[in-house]
Write a protein that holds these residues in place. Structure first.
Motif, PDB file in Angstrom:
ATOM      1  N   THR A   2       0.839  -1.194   0.000  1.00  0.00           N
ATOM      2  CA  THR A   2       0.000   0.000   0.000  1.00  0.00           C
ATOM      3  C   THR A   2       0.878   1.249   0.000  1.00  0.00           C
ATOM      4  OG1 THR A   2      -0.081   0.110   2.409  1.00  0.00           O
ATOM      5  CG2 THR A   2      -1.751  -1.254   1.292  1.00  0.00           C
ATOM      6  N   THR A   3       0.285   2.373  -0.397  1.00  0.00           N
ATOM      7  CA  THR A   3       1.032   3.631  -0.435  1.00  0.00           C
ATOM      8  C   THR A   3       1.542   4.044   0.946  1.00  0.00           C
ATOM      9  OG1 THR A   3      -0.156   4.380  -2.394  1.00  0.00           O
ATOM     10  CG2 THR A   3       0.905   6.073  -1.035  1.00  0.00           C
ATOM     11  N   PRO A   4       0.716   3.969   2.011  1.00  0.00           N
ATOM     12  CA  PRO A   4       1.259   4.298   3.341  1.00  0.00           C
ATOM     13  C   PRO A   4       2.434   3.401   3.736  1.00  0.00           C
ATOM     14  CG  PRO A   4      -1.133   4.274   3.394  1.00  0.00           C
ATOM     15  CD  PRO A   4      -0.738   3.723   2.066  1.00  0.00           C
ATOM     16  N   ALA A   5       2.368   2.112   3.369  1.00  0.00           N
ATOM     17  CA  ALA A   5       3.471   1.209   3.700  1.00  0.00           C
ATOM     18  C   ALA A   5       4.741   1.613   2.963  1.00  0.00           C
ATOM     19  CB  ALA A   5       3.089  -0.227   3.354  1.00  0.00           C
ATOM     20  N   VAL A   6       4.605   1.979   1.674  1.00  0.00           N
ATOM     21  CA  VAL A   6       5.771   2.432   0.908  1.00  0.00           C
ATOM     22  C   VAL A   6       6.373   3.676   1.554  1.00  0.00           C
ATOM     23  CG1 VAL A   6       6.515   3.383  -1.316  1.00  0.00           C
ATOM     24  CG2 VAL A   6       4.962   1.428  -1.262  1.00  0.00           C
TER      25      VAL A   6
END
Length: 213
Positions: A2-6
């Motif tokens: 996910t974008t937050p994880a990246v």
């Protein structure tokens, strides 16, 4: 995935890299808090932007390509991180060069550029280690058998084990690509540095410097 994880993990990774690059830089010139902050923000932002950009480009490509997004992001970030974290002054003013006995002869910008190159290539090579080369290929090869889908608990220990195994060999091998005490011919130094050396050490053909890690 996910974008937050990246965003989170690229920030964590590049924060750690920034500390390593600063403490193992090649020169001894001081760096201000403002310069350090600018370098840190530039390096971490470069990693995050690269990761998010590549993540969006690989949505319609084979899954194995998407697995290499972290490698591309980290390699690109290192190209920003290493020169900026404590070495911008060295590029402007030079790093200490010494004779064979360790006597300081002057400062050279050409030596600083070589030190950064020799410090960056091993970092790029280390980025190819387990989590960004062996692990994606290995997990991709397991997909037809759906091993990780049937046994999801196996994913974490498998990847951690692969990364740990590769790190045992990758870190010392990559650090050994170039000697810590690097050398350069006097003829490749700046004209003004050559003139200074002709006064201090007229018979010297090589100078030596700490390239950093």
């Amino acid at each position: 995935r996910t974008t937050p994880a990246v965003l989170l993990w690229q920030w964590v990774n590049q924060s750690f890299n920034a500390i390593v690059n600063y403490t193992n830089r090649s020169g001894d010139a001081p760096i201000t808090v403002g310069q350090l902050g600018t370098a840190y923000v530039s390096a971490t932002t470069g990693a995050v932007v690269t990761a998010l950009g590549l993540k969006s480009l690989t949505k319609h490509l084979p899954s194995i390509i998407g697995r290499y997004v972290p490698f591309a992001a980290v390699a690109a970030a290192n190209c920003i991180n290493i020169p900026l974290m404590g070495q911008r002054k060295e590029l402007k003013f030079g790093i200490p060069v010494m004779d064979e006995d360790g006597n300081r002869l002057g400062e050279s910008r050409a030596a600083a550029r070589q030190a950064i190159t020799q410090g960056g290539l091993p970092r790029a090579c280390k980025s190819v280690r387990g989590s960004r080369s062996v692990s994606p290929c290995f997990c991709w090869a397991l997909e037809p058998w759906e091993c990780l889908e049937r046994y999801p608990w196996l994913n974490a220990p498998l990847q951690v084990g692969l990364v740990g195994f590769c790190l045992v060999f990758a870190t010392p091998l990559c650090c050994a690509l170039f000697p810590q005490k690097s050398s350069m011919r006097v003829a490749r130094l700046e004209p003004e540095v050559q003139a200074l050396l002709r006064e201090k050490a007229p018979h010297a053909e090589m100078v030596y410097f700490n390239k950093g890690l």
